[in-house]
Design a protein around this motif. Structure first.
Motif, mmCIF file in Angstrom:
data_model
loop_
_atom_site.group_PDB
_atom_site.id
_atom_site.type_symbol
_atom_site.label_atom_id
_atom_site.label_comp_id
_atom_site.label_asym_id
_atom_site.label_seq_id
_atom_site.Cartn_x
_atom_site.Cartn_y
_atom_site.Cartn_z
ATOM 1 N N GLY A 438 0.804 -1.222 0.000
ATOM 2 C CA GLY A 438 0.000 0.000 0.000
ATOM 3 C C GLY A 438 0.829 1.260 0.000
ATOM 4 N N VAL A 439 1.985 1.233 0.644
ATOM 5 C CA VAL A 439 2.875 2.385 0.731
ATOM 6 C C VAL A 439 4.278 1.942 0.337
ATOM 7 C CG1 VAL A 439 3.879 4.136 2.244
ATOM 8 C CG2 VAL A 439 1.514 3.414 2.591
ATOM 9 N N VAL A 440 4.908 2.673 -0.579
ATOM 10 C CA VAL A 440 6.279 2.374 -0.975
ATOM 11 C C VAL A 440 7.116 3.638 -0.804
ATOM 12 C CG1 VAL A 440 7.813 1.586 -2.809
ATOM 13 C CG2 VAL A 440 5.503 0.639 -2.641
ATOM 14 N N TRP A 441 8.169 3.531 0.009
ATOM 15 C CA TRP A 441 9.091 4.652 0.199
ATOM 16 C C TRP A 441 10.321 4.455 -0.678
ATOM 17 C CZ3 TRP A 441 7.043 2.633 5.004
ATOM 18 C CH2 TRP A 441 6.150 3.503 5.655
ATOM 19 N N ALA A 442 10.863 5.543 -1.182
ATOM 20 C CA ALA A 442 12.075 5.485 -2.000
ATOM 21 C C ALA A 442 13.165 6.305 -1.338
ATOM 22 C CB ALA A 442 11.800 6.011 -3.403
ATOM 23 N N ASN A 443 14.290 5.652 -1.024
ATOM 24 C CA ASN A 443 15.442 6.287 -0.383
ATOM 25 C C ASN A 443 15.081 6.987 0.922
ATOM 26 O OD1 ASN A 443 17.260 5.415 -2.376
ATOM 27 N ND2 ASN A 443 16.711 7.142 -3.694
ATOM 28 N N THR A 444 14.104 6.430 1.586
ATOM 29 C CA THR A 444 13.723 6.858 2.930
ATOM 30 C C THR A 444 12.809 5.770 3.486
ATOM 31 O OG1 THR A 444 12.817 8.683 4.255
ATOM 32 C CG2 THR A 444 11.651 8.131 2.215
ATOM 33 N N PHE A 445 12.389 5.921 4.737
ATOM 34 C CA PHE A 445 11.472 4.932 5.322
ATOM 35 C C PHE A 445 10.748 5.574 6.493
ATOM 36 C CE2 PHE A 445 9.848 0.891 6.768
ATOM 37 C CZ PHE A 445 9.867 0.091 5.629
ATOM 38 N N ASN A 446 9.545 5.109 6.748
ATOM 39 C CA ASN A 446 8.730 5.598 7.870
ATOM 40 C C ASN A 446 8.482 7.095 7.806
ATOM 41 O OD1 ASN A 446 8.105 3.228 9.192
ATOM 42 N ND2 ASN A 446 9.841 3.309 10.592
ATOM 43 N N ARG A 447 8.160 7.600 6.624
ATOM 44 C CA ARG A 447 7.781 9.002 6.482
ATOM 45 C C ARG A 447 6.265 9.087 6.361
ATOM 46 N NH1 ARG A 447 11.891 11.944 8.386
ATOM 47 N NH2 ARG A 447 13.861 11.256 7.468
ATOM 48 N N PHE A 448 5.660 9.896 7.204
ATOM 49 C CA PHE A 448 4.202 9.985 7.230
ATOM 50 C C PHE A 448 3.765 11.438 7.128
ATOM 51 C CE2 PHE A 448 5.393 6.222 9.652
ATOM 52 C CZ PHE A 448 4.631 5.244 9.017
ATOM 53 N N ASP A 449 2.635 11.647 6.490
ATOM 54 C CA ASP A 449 2.067 12.981 6.354
ATOM 55 C C ASP A 449 0.549 12.851 6.381
ATOM 56 O OD1 ASP A 449 0.936 15.364 4.736
ATOM 57 O OD2 ASP A 449 3.018 15.948 5.117
ATOM 58 N N PRO A 450 -0.154 13.717 7.099
ATOM 59 C CA PRO A 450 -1.615 13.600 7.154
ATOM 60 C C PRO A 450 -2.279 13.666 5.783
ATOM 61 C CG PRO A 450 -0.824 15.154 8.810
ATOM 62 C CD PRO A 450 0.349 14.815 7.950
ATOM 63 N N ALA A 451 -1.622 14.290 4.816
ATOM 64 C CA ALA A 451 -2.205 14.429 3.485
ATOM 65 C C ALA A 451 -1.999 13.194 2.622
ATOM 66 C CB ALA A 451 -1.611 15.655 2.772
ATOM 67 N N ALA A 452 -1.210 12.239 3.082
ATOM 68 C CA ALA A 452 -0.901 11.043 2.301
ATOM 69 C C ALA A 452 -1.703 9.860 2.828
ATOM 70 C CB ALA A 452 0.596 10.741 2.364
ATOM 71 N N PRO A 453 -2.479 9.176 1.990
ATOM 72 C CA PRO A 453 -3.243 8.008 2.461
ATOM 73 C C PRO A 453 -2.331 6.849 2.814
ATOM 74 C CG PRO A 453 -3.443 8.246 0.081
ATOM 75 C CD PRO A 453 -2.728 9.470 0.575
ATOM 76 N N PHE A 454 -2.749 6.078 3.812
ATOM 77 C CA PHE A 454 -1.967 4.942 4.299
ATOM 78 C C PHE A 454 -2.903 3.752 4.436
ATOM 79 C CE2 PHE A 454 -0.274 2.194 7.599
ATOM 80 C CZ PHE A 454 1.078 2.127 7.298
ATOM 81 N N GLY A 455 -2.446 2.577 3.993
ATOM 82 C CA GLY A 455 -3.232 1.360 4.128
ATOM 83 C C GLY A 455 -2.614 0.232 3.331
ATOM 84 N N GLY A 456 -3.215 -0.951 3.404
ATOM 85 C CA GLY A 456 -2.574 -2.109 2.810
ATOM 86 C C GLY A 456 -3.458 -2.924 1.908
#
Length: 477
Positions: A438-456
């Motif tokens: 559901g979420v893929v980070w590139a050259n970083t990890f565990n970055r969250f923002d209220p404007a970005a949807p999260f789920g699996g």
């Protein structure tokens, strides 16, 4: 080379304003719960922090009725601009009481104060600020004309991010005009009950938010209550499946954010030092108590030895200990039960033939602690590569080609998150497009923002929280 020595830098626990007793919050007031009182424990010291009066099944019914009354008579009738004012007040009050909330979270949960202070509490406030901005703009969210709230939302949150998970769920529910009955995790109820005080401070109408501490039976009662319109659950895949079975065939809407076994893929052209920092953050943040933790490290064979050497050296510098010490990197495991599960799964890695490396850092004699651990020589059939450990344990596998990396990354029933480390943008896009996550980070990890949807996907659940997409989960569209 000499090692740095740090003098203790403890945050004062007095800042938490810890009370001897806490009570459920129903209909705008704190009430004596009808359940068996429960003592909440500091996992770093095993000392009792407070006694919590828990809810009974009758309290669930009372809270749902209070939420329904507030929904019908007050909350859904308010213009979005008026609902937004309440959310803005809540966000500002979280900021004003940030230090208190951070210390209380670290005492009750075991996470390092620098994480609760710099990540959890600010992000919780950010979610209320963000969703306050949406409250009067729902007609323009691309969800169709005049979207309507669902009604009463039953929300069940886990123990790994107690205040942050509350914000993820309560903020969008209130912004869209729903009322809430929330059950915090039985081991970490304190910041949720202080949040109830914040609701009072903000002048939130009675019954709009209700908070019921208790065990799994209270969560089940909430899920099965006939007057609840929406269930939002974050927790284990096993419990998520039980909830899905319970609501099947009913009118209830459901979102599930469940377990994960994320792959963190390092290609041979990655910036190794940067990747090492991302790997450490991906698995040891919050003691590995993260559903999207990068618990499976996939390294291209040609750089595996170099990366593992640097990774072990970096992990050796992590400090394990008192969560209230500002120098602590890895705090306490949340409970004796979770520590036993981590230990059992790590022992299975030894039995199945993986090579264990444990950080030489000192570990406190008292409390629930587990030293950062790395297993190399891991095969995909091993339990440590398949099961969610939910602790500071990293499994390392290798690959030769990008296709092999994708195949190994997708060889899991989960599908919550993944990480990619490479200098090539085309490789990032190619890999991300093939990963089932559901979420893929590139050259970083565990970055969250209220404007970005999260789920699996798959056994990591369904539905999204956060962003414009997350609003839809609380609306008839």
């Amino acid at each position: 080379m000499s090692m740095w020595e740090y003098a203790p830098a403890p945050e004062s626990r007095d800042v938490a304003n810890l009370k001897p007793a806490y009570r459920p919050f129903i209909g705008g007031e704190f009430a004596e719960g009808g359940g068996e009182p429960r003592k909440t424990v500091n996992p770093a010291t095993e000392e009792v922090l407070a006694e919590v009066s828990t809810a009974s099944r009758a309290d669930v019914d009372t809270a749902v009725k209070a939420a329904r009354k507030a929904y019908d008579r007050t909350w859904r009738k308010l213009p979005g601009s008026e609902r937004a004012k309440y959310l803005f007040r809540i966000a500002r009050l979280i900021q004003e009481r940030a230090r208190e909330l951070a210390v209380l979270e670290s005492l009750d949960n075991g996470k390092p104060i620098k994480e609760s202070r710099d990540s959890d509490v600010p992000t919780a406030a950010a979610h209320f600020f963000y969703h306050a901005g949406w409250a009067d703009k729902l007609d323009h969210a691309g969800l169709g004309p005049s979207p309507k709230p669902l009604g009463v939302a039953g929300q069940i949150i886990p123990w790994n991010f107690p205040l942050l998970m509350l914000a993820w769920k309560v903020a969008p529910a209130l912004a869209t005009g729903n009322t809430v009955v929330l059950k915090p995790a039985e081991t970490t109820p304190l910041t949720a009950l202080v949040f109830a005080e914040i609701c009072q401070q903000a002048g939130l109408p009675p019954g709009v938010v209700n908070i019921l501490p208790g065990a799994g039976d209270i969560g089940a009662e909430l899920v099965n209550h006939p007057d609840v319109d929406k269930i939002a659950f974050t927790g284990s895949t096993e419990v998520g499946k039980q909830i899905q079975r319970a609501v099947a065939g009913t009118r209830k809407r459901l979102t599930l954010e469940l377990g994960g076994k994320a792959a963190n893929i390092v290609f041979d052209d990655a910036a190794i030092d940067q990747a090492v920092e991302g790997i450490v953050n991906g698995i040891f943040f919050n003691q590995g108590h993260v559903c999207c933790a990068g618990s499976r490290l996939l390294v291209q064979e040609s750089v595996a030895d170099e990366l593992l050497a640097k990774l072990r050296a970096r992990i050796s510098t992590l400090r394990v200990g008192d969560p209230l010490d500002k120098n602590t990197d890895v705090g306490a495991v949340n409970s004796a039960e979770q520590l036993a599960r981590i230990t059992e799964l790590a022992d299975s890695g030894d039995v199945e033939g993986a090579r264990r490396w444990t950080s030489p850092c000192p570990v406190p004699d008292r409390g629930f602690f587990f030293a950062p651990t790395v297993f190399s020589g891991v095969e995909q059939s091993m339990r440590i590569a398949r099961e969610e450990i939910f602790g500071p344990v990293l499994s390392v596998l290798t690959f030769r080609t990008p296709d092999e990396a994708v195949a190994k990354a997708n060889n899991t029933p989960y599908g919550l998150s993944a990480g990619i480390w490479t200098e090539k943008g085309s490789r990032i896009l190619w890999t991300a497009n093939k990963l089932r996550a559901g979420v893929v980070w590139a050259n970083t990890f565990n970055r969250f923002d209220p404007a970005a949807p999260f789920g699996g996907y798959q056994e990591s659940g369904f539905g999204r929280e956060g962003g414009r997409t997350g609003l839809e989960a609380y609306l008839h569209v």
